[in-house]
Structure formats: structure tokens, C-alpha cells
Design a protein around this motif. Sequence first.
Motif, mmCIF file in Angstrom:
data_model
loop_
_atom_site.group_PDB
_atom_site.id
_atom_site.type_symbol
_atom_site.label_atom_id
_atom_site.label_comp_id
_atom_site.label_asym_id
_atom_site.label_seq_id
_atom_site.Cartn_x
_atom_site.Cartn_y
_atom_site.Cartn_z
ATOM 1 N N PRO A 105 33.472 5.088 23.343
ATOM 2 C CA PRO A 105 32.422 4.834 24.368
ATOM 3 C C PRO A 105 31.212 3.923 23.881
ATOM 4 O O PRO A 105 30.462 3.528 24.530
ATOM 5 C CB PRO A 105 31.804 6.206 24.928
ATOM 6 C CG PRO A 105 33.050 6.994 24.477
ATOM 7 C CD PRO A 105 33.455 6.534 23.403
ATOM 8 N N LYS A 106 31.094 4.005 22.342
ATOM 9 C CA LYS A 106 29.995 3.212 22.063
ATOM 10 C C LYS A 106 30.125 1.594 21.960
ATOM 11 O O LYS A 106 29.164 1.041 22.027
ATOM 12 C CB LYS A 106 29.862 3.562 20.693
ATOM 13 C CG LYS A 106 28.877 4.793 20.376
ATOM 14 C CD LYS A 106 28.576 5.134 18.700
ATOM 15 C CE LYS A 106 30.060 5.308 18.134
ATOM 16 N NZ LYS A 106 29.697 5.724 16.821
ATOM 17 N N ARG A 107 31.385 1.488 22.273
ATOM 18 C CA ARG A 107 31.683 -0.154 22.177
ATOM 19 C C ARG A 107 31.279 -0.538 23.454
ATOM 20 O O ARG A 107 31.088 0.095 24.650
ATOM 21 C CB ARG A 107 33.206 -0.275 21.905
ATOM 22 C CG ARG A 107 33.684 0.447 20.583
ATOM 23 C CD ARG A 107 35.090 0.160 20.401
ATOM 24 N NE ARG A 107 35.223 -0.935 19.613
ATOM 25 C CZ ARG A 107 36.390 -1.695 19.145
ATOM 26 N NH1 ARG A 107 37.627 -1.165 19.745
ATOM 27 N NH2 ARG A 107 36.567 -2.543 18.393
ATOM 28 N N HIS A 108 31.075 -1.925 23.563
ATOM 29 C CA HIS A 108 30.513 -2.560 24.652
ATOM 30 C C HIS A 108 31.673 -3.901 25.012
ATOM 31 O O HIS A 108 32.441 -4.206 24.119
ATOM 32 C CB HIS A 108 29.255 -3.402 24.565
ATOM 33 C CG HIS A 108 28.832 -4.177 23.703
ATOM 34 N ND1 HIS A 108 29.173 -5.593 23.592
ATOM 35 C CD2 HIS A 108 28.214 -3.946 22.439
ATOM 36 C CE1 HIS A 108 28.805 -5.846 22.434
ATOM 37 N NE2 HIS A 108 28.180 -5.132 21.691
ATOM 38 N N LYS A 109 31.375 -4.505 26.259
ATOM 39 C CA LYS A 109 32.583 -5.504 26.631
ATOM 40 C C LYS A 109 32.750 -6.560 25.616
ATOM 41 O O LYS A 109 31.720 -7.254 25.264
ATOM 42 C CB LYS A 109 31.811 -5.969 27.814
ATOM 43 C CG LYS A 109 32.920 -7.151 28.616
ATOM 44 C CD LYS A 109 32.460 -7.292 30.078
ATOM 45 C CE LYS A 109 31.215 -8.348 29.802
ATOM 46 N NZ LYS A 109 30.834 -8.908 31.258
ATOM 47 N N GLY A 110 33.991 -6.628 25.136
ATOM 48 C CA GLY A 110 34.337 -7.887 24.629
ATOM 49 C C GLY A 110 34.929 -7.541 23.093
ATOM 50 O O GLY A 110 35.785 -8.242 22.484
ATOM 51 N N GLN A 111 34.073 -6.008 22.680
ATOM 52 C CA GLN A 111 34.661 -5.761 21.556
ATOM 53 C C GLN A 111 36.220 -5.144 21.312
ATOM 54 O O GLN A 111 36.678 -5.289 20.211
ATOM 55 C CB GLN A 111 33.945 -4.492 20.986
ATOM 56 C CG GLN A 111 32.404 -5.048 20.670
ATOM 57 C CD GLN A 111 31.568 -3.924 20.115
ATOM 58 O OE1 GLN A 111 31.409 -2.771 20.974
ATOM 59 N NE2 GLN A 111 30.909 -4.021 18.989
ATOM 60 N N ALA A 112 36.754 -5.017 22.354
ATOM 61 C CA ALA A 112 38.463 -4.734 22.280
ATOM 62 C C ALA A 112 39.450 -5.939 22.311
ATOM 63 O O ALA A 112 40.301 -6.054 22.284
ATOM 64 C CB ALA A 112 38.620 -3.674 23.398
ATOM 65 N N GLY A 113 38.642 -7.204 22.270
ATOM 66 C CA GLY A 113 39.426 -8.273 22.238
ATOM 67 C C GLY A 113 39.000 -9.220 23.614
ATOM 68 O O GLY A 113 39.059 -8.992 24.994
ATOM 69 N N LYS A 114 38.845 -10.457 23.197
ATOM 70 C CA LYS A 114 38.789 -11.555 24.037
ATOM 71 C C LYS A 114 39.815 -12.785 23.737
ATOM 72 O O LYS A 114 39.835 -13.420 22.659
ATOM 73 C CB LYS A 114 37.451 -12.401 23.870
ATOM 74 C CG LYS A 114 36.298 -11.374 24.156
ATOM 75 C CD LYS A 114 34.843 -12.077 24.085
ATOM 76 C CE LYS A 114 34.560 -12.437 22.552
ATOM 77 N NZ LYS A 114 34.401 -11.417 21.581
ATOM 78 N N ILE A 115 40.623 -12.809 24.645
ATOM 79 C CA ILE A 115 41.954 -13.616 24.413
ATOM 80 C C ILE A 115 41.767 -14.810 25.380
ATOM 81 O O ILE A 115 41.223 -14.956 26.620
ATOM 82 C CB ILE A 115 43.170 -12.745 24.723
ATOM 83 C CG1 ILE A 115 43.418 -11.500 24.180
ATOM 84 C CG2 ILE A 115 44.487 -13.925 24.789
ATOM 85 C CD1 ILE A 115 43.278 -11.948 22.708
ATOM 86 N N ALA A 116 42.686 -16.228 24.864
ATOM 87 C CA ALA A 116 42.421 -17.221 25.793
ATOM 88 C C ALA A 116 43.827 -17.810 25.807
ATOM 89 O O ALA A 116 44.511 -17.949 24.872
ATOM 90 C CB ALA A 116 41.539 -18.360 25.445
ATOM 91 N N VAL A 117 44.277 -18.343 26.790
ATOM 92 C CA VAL A 117 45.626 -18.964 27.153
ATOM 93 C C VAL A 117 45.463 -20.318 27.357
ATOM 94 O O VAL A 117 44.697 -20.715 28.314
ATOM 95 C CB VAL A 117 46.554 -18.063 28.158
ATOM 96 C CG1 VAL A 117 48.047 -18.708 28.375
ATOM 97 C CG2 VAL A 117 46.919 -16.677 28.063
#
Lengths: 358, 358
Positions: free
Chosen positions: A58-70
Amino acid sequence: MLASSAVFRRQQFLIRSLGGFGDCTHQNRRQQIKAMSGTSMEADAENILRAITPSLDPKRHKGQAGKIAVIGGCREYTGAPYFAAISALKIGADLSHVFCTKDAAPVIKSYSPELIVHPVLEESYSVRDEEKKFTAERVLAEVDKWLERFDCLVIGPGLGRDPFLLECVSEIIKHARQTNIPMVIDGDGLFLITDNLHLVSNYPLAVLTPNVNEYKRLVKNVLLAEVDEQDAPNQLLSLAKRIGGLTILRKGRADLICDGETVKSVSIYGSPRRCGGQGDILSGSVAVFVSWARQQGLVIDGNLATSPKNPTVLGCIAGSALLRKAASLAFENKKRSTLTTDIIEFLWRSLEDISPAH
Amino acid sequence: MLASSAVFRRQQFLIRSLGGFGDCTHQNRRQQIKAMSGTSMEADAENILRAITPSLDPKRHKGQAGKIAVIGGCREYTGAPYFAAISALKIGADLSHVFCTKDAAPVIKSYSPELIVHPVLEESYSVRDEEKKFTAERVLAEVDKWLERFDCLVIGPGLGRDPFLLECVSEIIKHARQTNIPMVIDGDGLFLITDNLHLVSNYPLAVLTPNVNEYKRLVKNVLLAEVDEQDAPNQLLSLAKRIGGLTILRKGRADLICDGETVKSVSIYGSPRRCGGQGDILSGSVAVFVSWARQQGLVIDGNLATSPKNPTVLGCIAGSALLRKAASLAFENKKRSTLTTDIIEFLWRSLEDISPAH
């Protein structure tokens, strides 16, 4: 070196059997696959998937689990980039972007409000010759604005084969490489790089995910040979070595994964349906798992002591295992009607079965 | 004044603990959050939500439960305004409008036939320099026709950062302010107002809903400082006072809400997924709850005796609580695959759990 061990010869025998049991029953096939999973060529896929999947903090914020581009999607193809991008989100990435042509964008957007879709690529039919240089620069500038934010690119789903568009994508690949971003290359992206191997050779963060035909073309162009089913792991090893320093996931009844050092296989039972689009789930999944494996660093616990350490190999193993499990669950439910969207709906269940959220 | 009380120091200690328990278990965290909810900084969120939600009265007619408008949606972004607008409806507003660019409109319309989508905004690329003045006037006239009908605006989801478009939105904000319409400002709307604080300063019906990065930028621009996690409530109080007279909902592990007078927190357990789009649900929800809180006037019963009275603060508390509850229910169902659309599907259940329709 690898070919000299007795264990490896046994693996080769099993792989050959796997490729050649023609009329044998489903039951036999399962037994053979089961037998093979006891060998060291069969990856410890579920443990690897568990080890590289980050805990939900819960300490993590948006984007930290991955940002992918196709990078894909043109006037003709819109499903493939959607499948890759939505799969990335459903596996746990926080943000998933698509860079496609302006014709493809409204359609891909309409499939799901969860995706961020950039209508920036151009095909020859919409660009006059005298505008091409300027347009190519504009396309590249638009992509460059975003490039550094991404943890992994998927290049190729629904890209098409328009020469001008592929020229622009070549430049995107060069920039991504300078920026040290991992790339999973599939579909028409493979068509592009098979004739332009310099784009990916000796780039350890590149992953190629060829299917039967794409693999044939690669083997023909690089090894000047036909595909040798009898000696599949060795041929894959030669191919990866010859291109140099990248990872290849050869899709097939058993997926074979090789980075020029080791060959691993994933042969968890999936689904007998071969509907189009499954490869796009795989490329999106591999992108997420590769970025997680890089984030997690070298994950070694008791169970993973003999695991490969290369994050691109780990990502391929995890992606292959997850797709197979989801396809198997979807097939149990939808049988002959099983489609790619059905498989995507089971990604969460498969992930939860292998690596529970809590 | 606030900082001088022993109770407040205790709250600060608990907030600090909340920010610093690193490796502690989920169980511990829940206990700490529970402990914190006993303090006066933790809002009595569910009771507030119940108190400001209007009863469903068959005598009422269309529009009386709320008419919300989202200003956002451009060539690149279409998901965010959809999430905000559909959330407003799913919470109980009667009508939900979106004012977006003409490229974004067909896509947003395709997500749902429930929304009224106006293709009136323009980006620079579609307007010649000599047309800008006239176009800006036309955009403003189109929005003005509707403005007085709305109970609250949400400004920013998927707005993009095109300078011409942002100029037009600045004018819309000025008109809305003259008309005394509440505004929730999020996403690219925050990008706009951070450099143009006069647009919202001393407007008591403005609500800002910054995430981690947007808050950093606000603190830097307004307080000329870095974010101080150790003294988060006091810094938020200073920020709200400095801008003057508006309400800030600082999103984080615990949401902190401040109108320059009091600081309240909402730390109901939500979901550990940080997929993009959750902020849009929040902005749409806060818009509805702020308009309800204004409608209901000062709601005080036994349980709410110590509640804040400011309707923008009450709306933020209710919106934060509802999103967290819905996210928690969605996560129980979809685990790692939880996306914003899944959370939206649980808004009704969360609302029904907190404030049953009958």
C-alpha cells in the motif's frame, strides 16, 4: 557444452518425442509433458512467476508496478495491440499505453477506457513523399516525449507492414535501445527485425517471441537453414548466439526460451484452441514480467537455486506459464468457442492460483 | 492554533507512524489505522456519507439528485473523463455531462450511452492562429449555455496540456466562479491552476485533489518547499491557508482533507492496486457528494456533532470513503487484475453497504 551432457541428450529425446507423437492420445501427451517437466530443461515456471511478482504494498504509488507501452495498431489491425496492452494491465501493470496510427486510435480507445492511446504513427497512404522526412521526425518526437517513462515496450502487435511506418519504428527501436528500455518484439515487429537484425543484435534487453512461421523466417535468414524439429533446442541456441545477446521465446507446443546461454522450456498444458490473439496476450505479459524481474533483481531462494538469472528469460518463462494456465481455464469454460478475450478474463484467476495477492 | 493541542500532536505522531511502518504486517497496519480512526483527525466518514446522501423520494424529478459536468477529454485521453462522469451517475447523480474536444467525443460516447458528451473544446493543432480569439469565444459561449444548470464541475480528467485548450479552460473556471458553481480540480486541471493560482484562490467552492506528484508540484510552487512527510497535516494546512479559502484532498495511503481550518483524514482500507483511473472515480464522486452536502445544508445529528461543517470538506470525506470501500470490494474479487472499471462496478454495493437505499 550444453549438448555434451547426458541429461541434455535425454531432454532432447523428450522434446523430439513431444514434437513427434502425432496420433497419440491426450492422456499420453500429458504424461510425456509431465515426464519432461522433471528434467532441468523444463523451467520451474510457477516458482519463477511467484518470485518475480512484486508484493502488493500500500505504500507504493501509481506507476511503480509498471508502465508498459505497445507500439502497434494501424488501419487494418486494432485487436492485437489492445490484447497486448490490456493483458499488461490485467497482470498488474499500473499504466498501459498504445502508440498507433490515427485511424486505429479511436477504435482501440473504444475497446477499453483503461488504455492511454496515442494516435501518432503514420502510414504511407497519408503522407506525401516530400513530407516524409518531417513527418518521421514528428512521429519520433511524439514517442520520445514518453519513452523514458516506460519500463518495457512491446513492438509489433498489429503494426502492419507499411514501409514508411516500419522506418519510423526502426528509429523508435534505436531510441529505446539508447535509453536502455527492454523490448518485446512480436508479429510485424519480427518481420521488421528479421531483415534488420542490427536493430536488436547484442541488445540484452530485447526479447523476440516468434511463432512457427516467424521462427522459420528467422532461421532461414540468420542460419540459412530450415527449422530442425529433431534438434530444436540446439538450433534455438545457435540462432540466439548468432544474433547475439538477446532472448528468444520460440512459441510452440512447448515454448522454448533461450538467451544464447541456456535453453528452458515451458510445457504446462494450455488449450488446444489456436485462435488469433494469444500471442498478443503473451507479448503483453512478458513485458510486465520482464520489467518486474528487472525490478526484483536476482531472485534466488531455495526453490530457485537452479533458475536462470537473466531477467528477460525469467520474464518469458513467467509469461508463457501464465498464458498457458489462463488458456486452460478459459478452454474448460468455453470449449471450442474459446477466444482471446475469454483467456484475458482468466488472467486474474491464473495469477491468483499461482501467486495469491495475499 | 491547531498545532498547539496535545490531541493534535498525538494525531501527528499517528500519521507519522502511518507513513513509517515499513515492513510491518498487514495486520499491524490495520491495527494502526484502526487506532488512528479513534482520534479526532480521522473523519467519521461513513456517518458523514450517510448524512449527506439524499433520501430517494418518488416526488423528486430528473435533475434534483444532481447534474455534474466533467471538463476533460482530448485526442490522447478519453478514459479519465469517462471514469469521472460515469462514477458520478453510478453514485446517484441524475445527469452527467462531458465537455471535451471533437476528437475525444465519439470515443467517450462509445463507452456509454448514459453520458451527454459535448464536442466543444479545441486543441491548438486544429485552430489557426488568426482563428484563436474567435474560437475561444465560441468555446466559452457553448459551455456558458449550460453552466448554470450544473451543481458541480470536475475540471481536468484527461484534459491534456495543450496551451490553447488550457487558456479556454481558464476562462471556463472564471465563469463558473462568477456563477458560484463548485469545482473539483484534478489531473491536468491541477497542472493549469498550479501556475495560475488566482483562478481558484479564495474560492471556497473549489476542491483540489492532488496525487503524490501533483502535491509535490503544488508545495514547491506555493510554499517553495519540499513535501514534509513527517509533518504532513501541518504542511497541508499551511498550503491551504496560503492558497486561501479552498479545500485540498491530498491523496495518499491515508487521504488528508483540509480547508485551511481543519485537517481530516480518511484511512479506511482500500486496495493495494495503483492502476491509473482511480483518481477519476474520486473526482466524480467528490463532485456528487459536494453538491449533495450543499443541498442538505449543515447536517448535524448526534453522530456528527464533531463533524466539519464545510460542504466541500464533507464531500471530500464521503468521496474518499466510498472509493476506498469500492476498491476494497473490487480487489477481493479481481485481486491483482483489479482495474478502474472493476472498482466502478462496486460503487453501488459500497454505497448500499454504507447508506442503504431503503
